[in-house]
Structures are given as structure tokens and as C-alpha cells.
Design an enzyme around this catalytic site. Structure first.
Site, PDB file in Angstrom:
ATOM      1  N   ASP A  51      43.315  38.015  35.919  1.00  0.00           N
ATOM      2  CA  ASP A  51      43.823  38.766  37.330  1.00  0.00           C
ATOM      3  C   ASP A  51      44.776  37.591  37.981  1.00  0.00           C
ATOM      4  O   ASP A  51      45.591  37.393  39.078  1.00  0.00           O
ATOM      5  CB  ASP A  51      42.072  37.405  37.767  1.00  0.00           C
ATOM      6  CG  ASP A  51      41.904  36.174  37.137  1.00  0.00           C
ATOM      7  OD1 ASP A  51      42.888  36.413  36.380  1.00  0.00           O
ATOM      8  OD2 ASP A  51      40.651  35.856  37.816  1.00  0.00           O
ATOM      9  N   SER A  52      45.714  36.802  36.888  1.00  0.00           N
ATOM     10  CA  SER A  52      46.461  36.977  37.238  1.00  0.00           C
ATOM     11  C   SER A  52      47.467  37.794  37.585  1.00  0.00           C
ATOM     12  O   SER A  52      48.550  37.748  38.284  1.00  0.00           O
ATOM     13  CB  SER A  52      47.551  36.034  36.097  1.00  0.00           C
ATOM     14  OG  SER A  52      47.552  37.308  35.145  1.00  0.00           O
ATOM     15  N   ASP A  90      39.545  41.312  33.493  1.00  0.00           N
ATOM     16  CA  ASP A  90      38.740  39.980  33.983  1.00  0.00           C
ATOM     17  C   ASP A  90      38.016  39.933  35.422  1.00  0.00           C
ATOM     18  O   ASP A  90      38.629  41.047  36.312  1.00  0.00           O
ATOM     19  CB  ASP A  90      40.067  38.762  34.432  1.00  0.00           C
ATOM     20  CG  ASP A  90      40.368  38.495  33.608  1.00  0.00           C
ATOM     21  OD1 ASP A  90      39.518  37.543  33.004  1.00  0.00           O
ATOM     22  OD2 ASP A  90      41.692  37.031  33.876  1.00  0.00           O
ATOM     23  N   LYS A 120      36.057  39.590  30.927  1.00  0.00           N
ATOM     24  CA  LYS A 120      35.714  38.245  30.501  1.00  0.00           C
ATOM     25  C   LYS A 120      35.687  36.681  32.176  1.00  0.00           C
ATOM     26  O   LYS A 120      35.476  37.501  33.098  1.00  0.00           O
ATOM     27  CB  LYS A 120      37.332  37.297  29.893  1.00  0.00           C
ATOM     28  CG  LYS A 120      38.023  36.067  30.711  1.00  0.00           C
ATOM     29  CD  LYS A 120      39.098  35.699  29.450  1.00  0.00           C
ATOM     30  CE  LYS A 120      40.617  35.940  30.393  1.00  0.00           C
ATOM     31  NZ  LYS A 120      40.391  35.428  32.237  1.00  0.00           N
ATOM     32  N   GLU A 122      35.054  32.803  33.540  1.00  0.00           N
ATOM     33  CA  GLU A 122      35.546  31.905  33.069  1.00  0.00           C
ATOM     34  C   GLU A 122      34.389  30.657  33.442  1.00  0.00           C
ATOM     35  O   GLU A 122      33.995  31.498  34.616  1.00  0.00           O
ATOM     36  CB  GLU A 122      36.609  31.397  34.156  1.00  0.00           C
ATOM     37  CG  GLU A 122      38.254  31.817  34.540  1.00  0.00           C
ATOM     38  CD  GLU A 122      39.181  31.808  35.304  1.00  0.00           C
ATOM     39  OE1 GLU A 122      39.119  30.686  36.106  1.00  0.00           O
ATOM     40  OE2 GLU A 122      39.921  32.262  35.331  1.00  0.00           O
ATOM     41  N   GLU A 189      42.603  27.529  27.719  1.00  0.00           N
ATOM     42  CA  GLU A 189      43.527  27.067  28.205  1.00  0.00           C
ATOM     43  C   GLU A 189      44.411  26.063  28.789  1.00  0.00           C
ATOM     44  O   GLU A 189      43.338  24.728  29.135  1.00  0.00           O
ATOM     45  CB  GLU A 189      43.505  27.937  29.806  1.00  0.00           C
ATOM     46  CG  GLU A 189      44.652  28.073  31.023  1.00  0.00           C
ATOM     47  CD  GLU A 189      44.643  29.331  31.694  1.00  0.00           C
ATOM     48  OE1 GLU A 189      44.029  29.839  31.657  1.00  0.00           O
ATOM     49  OE2 GLU A 189      45.791  28.577  32.489  1.00  0.00           O
TER      50      GLU A 189
HETATM   51  O1  KIV Z   1      44.872  36.555  34.342  1.00  0.00           O
HETATM   52  C1  KIV Z   1      44.874  36.134  33.116  1.00  0.00           C
HETATM   53  O2  KIV Z   1      46.323  35.763  33.028  1.00  0.00           O
HETATM   54  C2  KIV Z   1      44.304  34.587  31.730  1.00  0.00           C
HETATM   55  C3  KIV Z   1      45.351  34.056  30.770  1.00  0.00           C
HETATM   56  C4  KIV Z   1      46.660  33.464  31.814  1.00  0.00           C
HETATM   57  C5  KIV Z   1      44.466  33.560  29.766  1.00  0.00           C
HETATM   58  O3  KIV Z   1      42.996  34.096  32.232  1.00  0.00           O
END
Ligand code: KIV
Length: 271
Positions: A51-52, A90, A120, A122, A189
């Protein structure tokens, strides 16, 4: 006899074997077809449709605004490009917290509409019900503890997490809960290196770090950061493998100059 070289696809079982054999796991983010094709060709084990994308692709300040539909768009572009890597997608903010039924619906959309291999999420104890429900549908889940950017407004800063004993103990407990639930791997992280090493030692599933030291089972970075596309983000944990910002800038400037001077296209570049 087939002339095609057999590609050993990375599965959650292969990752488990890698941990058992002390082979380090490489993971990088990917959000689009062209970049994912290069990542896969390079041999990265896991591509994270993170989600980055909210930051690096869309220019938002945090990861919170990206939607499930947008994540599905990015994930399906990546999936079309890959041959070997395992793709983790994510679940974005608001698509799983506090409602395990919605979490399952979101995860199913990632698998069905994008063709994702896994998701994934969080968090630890507070999202366990969602994790369990997604796992019960046969969808592999990767956990994510330590600095969890979707909770940035709770933390207030992006500084190192779990430096104090109480938070470190909670992190270890959460990691164990996620492993017991059936997660196939865990991201840690921005935590102290010694804590990363403890978690990797105590868990049987692979632990992959970003700013979590060298004692974990693998590493992940945001591709745009390690390529130096974004030259404004320079945390200590980031190793830059190129300075694409400067190299792209020079290439774009050369093109603009050639167009302006009439040098491009030349005789061999036209019909
Ligand atoms: O969204 C992302 O890029 C991440 C990484 C920083 C692990 O969750």
C-alpha cells in the site's frame, strides 16, 4: 522434450524450506507490469504489492487513502508480469480492521479479481479475528508488526518501534499469535536489530525485515527507494542501489533538448 526451462515457482512452502535451509529471502515492492517483469526476471523471491503505492505511485502523504479497487488494479498488473515470484498484496486501510467478514470479502476480491497469491495485514492481537477468517478460506496471510504505517495517526511519528521492553514483549507475543494462527510469514518494520533476531529465532515461519537488522530471514525494501527514484527519503535502513532520480532527470532533459533543437528525430528515426 520441452525446450522451455522449468521455473521453480516460489510458494509459501518454498519460503518455509528457505528458512529451514538458512537461505535468505529477497522481497521488493512492485506496483505495475513493467517493473514487476524486471523484478521477476532478476529473481526476487517475493513481490509485495504494497500500500506504499499510495505514497510512491499516487503521491499521498500516508498509506491511508489507497482503496481496495486501486490495490486490485496494481496487483492485477503485477500478476500479469510474473513467472516465478510469490505475490503478496496489502489489504489497504479500512478493508479489514474491526470487521472480519469485510476482511474476508476484501481478501477474496484480491485473490479473485487480481489473481493475488496471498495478502498482508498490519497488526497483531487486534486483527486476529480477521486473520483467522481469511485463513479459514485457504488464503495465505503474511503478518506485519513493528512500525505499521496504517496506524501512523496513532503513533504520531515514523520512528523506530519497540525500543522499550513493554512494547518489545507485546511484539513478540503478537508474532507468536500470528504464527499460531497460521500466517506463512511475518514482516517486521523499523525495530531494533536484536529484537528482529529474537523474533526470527523464536518463530518457525520466515521473518522478513525492513529496518529490522540482519538477524532476520530476509529483507524487503520499497523498489522506488532502493533505486533512488525518490531522493527525498533517506532513512538509515535504506541502501540505494542506484540514483535513478538523477539518471532519469538527465535522460528527460536530453530528450527535451533534442526535440527543441530539432536533433530528434534524425534521418534513421523516421519513415
Ligand atoms: O507497503 C509497503 O511497501 C510495505 C513495506 C514497507 C513492507 O508494507
Amino acid at each position: 522434450m520441452s525446450i522451455h526451462k522449468e521455473v521453480k515457482k516460489i510458494t509459501t512452502h518454498v519460503l518455509q524450506e528457505m528458512k529451514q535451509n538458512n537461505e535468505k529471502i529477497s522481497m521488493l515492492t512492485g506496483y505495475d507490469y513493467s517493473m514487476a517483469k524486471i523484478l521477476d526476471e532478476a529473481g526476487v523471491d517475493i513481490i509485495l504489492v504494497g500500500d506504499s503505492a499510495s505514497n510512491v505511485m499516487a503521491g499521498h502523504e500516508t498509506t491511508l487513502p489507497i482503496t481496495l479497487n486501486e490495490m486490485i488494479y496494481h496487483a492485477s498488473s503485477v500478476i500479469r508480469a510474473i513467472n516465478r515470484a510469490l505475490v503478496v498484496v496489502d489489504l489497504p486501510f479500512g478493508s479489514y480492521q474491526g470487521n472480519s467478514k469485510e476482511a474476508l470479502t476484501s481478501a477474496i476480491r484480491i485473490m479473485k479479481e487480481a489473481g493475488g497469491h496471498s495478502v498482508k495485514l498490519e497488526g497483531g492481537k487486534e486483527i486476529l479475528e480477521s486473520v483467522n477468517r481469511i485463513l479459514s478460506a485457504g488464503i495465505p496471510v503474511m503478518g506485519h508488526l513493528g512500525l505499521t504505517p496504517q496506524s501512523i495517526y496513532k503513533f504520531g511519528t515514523y520512528t523506530v518501534r519497540a525500543k522499550e521492553e513493554e512494547e518489545a514483549e507485546r511484539l513478540v507475543q503478537d508474532a507468536k499469535l500470528l504464527e499460531e494462527a497460521g500466517c506463512f510469514a511475518l514482516i517486521l518494520e523499523k525495530i531494533p536489530a536484536h529484537l528482529g533476531a529474537i523474533v526470527a529465532k523464536e518463530l518457525t515461519i520466515p521473518v522478513i525485515g525492513i529496518g529490522a537488522g540482519n538477524g532476520v530471514d530476509g529483507q524487503v525494501l520499497v523498489s522506488h527507494d532502493m533505486l533512488g527514484i525518490n531522493n527525498e527519503f533517506n532513512p538509515r535502513f535504506l541502501r540505494k542501489y542506484d540514483n535513478l532520480h538523477d539518471r532519469m532527470l538527465t535522460a528527460f532533459q536530453s530528450y527535451i533538448k533534442d526535440v527543441r533543437t530539432g536533433d530528434f528525430p534524425n534521418d534513421s528515426e523516421q519513415y
